[in-house]
Design an enzyme around this catalytic site. Sequence first.
Site, mmCIF file in Angstrom:
data_model
loop_
_atom_site.group_PDB
_atom_site.id
_atom_site.type_symbol
_atom_site.label_atom_id
_atom_site.label_comp_id
_atom_site.label_asym_id
_atom_site.label_seq_id
_atom_site.Cartn_x
_atom_site.Cartn_y
_atom_site.Cartn_z
ATOM 1 N N MET A 1 0.842 -1.201 0.000
ATOM 2 C CA MET A 1 0.000 0.000 0.000
ATOM 3 C C MET A 1 0.878 1.253 0.000
ATOM 4 S SD MET A 1 -3.403 -0.892 2.109
ATOM 5 C CE MET A 1 -2.762 -0.606 3.736
ATOM 6 N N LEU B 1 6.671 3.269 1.470
ATOM 7 C CA LEU B 1 7.592 2.146 1.638
ATOM 8 C C LEU B 1 8.626 2.386 2.726
ATOM 9 C CD1 LEU B 1 8.203 1.284 -2.134
ATOM 10 C CD2 LEU B 1 6.452 0.378 -0.594
ATOM 11 N N HIS B 2 8.952 1.288 3.422
ATOM 12 C CA HIS B 2 10.017 1.302 4.436
ATOM 13 C C HIS B 2 10.873 0.060 4.217
ATOM 14 C CE1 HIS B 2 7.508 -1.683 6.357
ATOM 15 N NE2 HIS B 2 6.510 -0.817 6.458
ATOM 16 N N GLY C 1 10.948 -2.748 5.562
ATOM 17 C CA GLY C 1 10.195 -4.007 5.518
ATOM 18 C C GLY C 1 9.780 -4.319 4.092
ATOM 19 N N HIS C 2 9.154 -3.332 3.438
ATOM 20 C CA HIS C 2 8.750 -3.508 2.035
ATOM 21 C C HIS C 2 9.970 -3.787 1.159
ATOM 22 C CE1 HIS C 2 5.503 -0.550 3.420
ATOM 23 N NE2 HIS C 2 4.801 -1.590 3.039
ATOM 24 N N GLN D 1 5.731 -11.501 6.914
ATOM 25 C CA GLN D 1 5.245 -12.172 8.128
ATOM 26 C C GLN D 1 4.617 -11.171 9.103
ATOM 27 O OE1 GLN D 1 4.849 -15.279 8.886
ATOM 28 N NE2 GLN D 1 4.339 -14.980 11.047
HETATM 29 P P1 AMP Z 1 1.441 -2.887 3.464
HETATM 30 O O1 AMP Z 1 1.983 -1.820 2.579
HETATM 31 O O2 AMP Z 1 1.407 -2.518 4.907
HETATM 32 O O3 AMP Z 1 0.148 -3.464 2.952
HETATM 33 O O4 AMP Z 1 2.489 -4.062 3.395
HETATM 34 C C1 AMP Z 1 2.852 -4.636 2.173
HETATM 35 C C2 AMP Z 1 3.620 -5.910 2.427
HETATM 36 O O5 AMP Z 1 4.792 -5.612 3.192
HETATM 37 C C3 AMP Z 1 2.812 -6.946 3.236
HETATM 38 O O6 AMP Z 1 3.073 -8.242 2.732
HETATM 39 C C4 AMP Z 1 3.366 -6.757 4.626
HETATM 40 O O7 AMP Z 1 3.254 -7.914 5.433
HETATM 41 C C5 AMP Z 1 4.813 -6.443 4.339
HETATM 42 N N1 AMP Z 1 5.427 -5.738 5.463
HETATM 43 C C6 AMP Z 1 4.975 -4.603 6.069
HETATM 44 N N2 AMP Z 1 5.762 -4.272 7.102
HETATM 45 C C7 AMP Z 1 6.726 -5.219 7.172
HETATM 46 C C8 AMP Z 1 7.849 -5.440 8.033
HETATM 47 N N3 AMP Z 1 8.126 -4.639 9.050
HETATM 48 N N4 AMP Z 1 8.635 -6.516 7.788
HETATM 49 C C9 AMP Z 1 8.360 -7.355 6.764
HETATM 50 N N5 AMP Z 1 7.326 -7.201 5.912
HETATM 51 C C10 AMP Z 1 6.513 -6.154 6.124
#
Ligand code: AMP
Length: 274
Positions: free
Chosen positions: A21, A24-25, A27-28, A139
């Site tokens: 979504m 980005l950080h 994690g992404h 995860q």
């Molecule tokens: P989002 O943008 O929050 O919908 O996340 C997109 C993808 O990034 C999803 O598969 C999340 O599980 C993954 N994600 C978000 N934050 C983290 C994180 N801190 N570590 C690993 N994956 C993450």
Amino acid sequence: MRQTAERLRLTGKRISVVPTMGYLHEGHLSLIRIAKKKSDVTITTLFVNPTQFGPNEDFSHYPRSFERDLSLAHSAGTDYLFAPEASQMYPTGYSTYVNVEGVADVLEGKSRPGHFRGVATVVTKLLNLTKPHVAVFGQKDAQQVAVIRRLVRDLNIDVEVLVVPIVREPDGLAMSSRNTYLNAEQRRQATVLYQALVLAEQRIKQGVRECSKIIDEMKSLITANSSGQIDYISIADNNSLQELAALQLRQSVLVSLAVKFGTTRLIDNIVLLV
Ligand code: AMP
């Protein structure tokens, strides 16, 4: 997007997709880097999906920064950034939704009715659009992974689901786009989420088998060290996501929690082998 994906497939390329979504950080970016290793071409999708937000949730003020995301995704090695408009994904007359039962009904599904219906719907659409061989998820959203695995199995979707470990800040807080909502004091207190998960890990390692005892200790730690409002703390079987009363030896368990700091709702989890 579909034509591009089809062209890539016809030239024998292995495609990976990383649905996000945006905002980005690290994690992404770790997802993008792993996707890149597992494929020839990586597509990152950027779409703040309205159907997975409840009416009183943060859809309208979810953080957005297209230029920043474009450059971060590019620097992590993505080949394509697919960022459709909501009106393209859900044009007037749109009326089809994907409903995963069982695994989507507990935990986040219980607290956020309709959330996983939106997730399953948009992921199905994104997979149809990007035609990937591999789809990469974090995860961090453990239940989302379970829902997507169920969806892929049940609807015979021809894609490998790859899951990447949680990326954390140095103090343990799981990275999240929503962390930007926290003020300095809330940000400091939010480290208690990971501390509570580590406490659960310690207790399980020490041989505690009664889940309510572990959960009570986690609650005490959180309330003593923060003003966070606990939505839930759960110890569940990592496959069925059904809550457990007592732990069995060699069982894989998901310890997860959701806590609100002001209006910001944070989630985190840890998977443990008993
Ligand atoms: P989002 O943008 O929050 O919908 O996340 C997109 C993808 O990034 C999803 O598969 C999340 O599980 C993954 N994600 C978000 N934050 C983290 C994180 N801190 N570590 C690993 N994956 C993450």
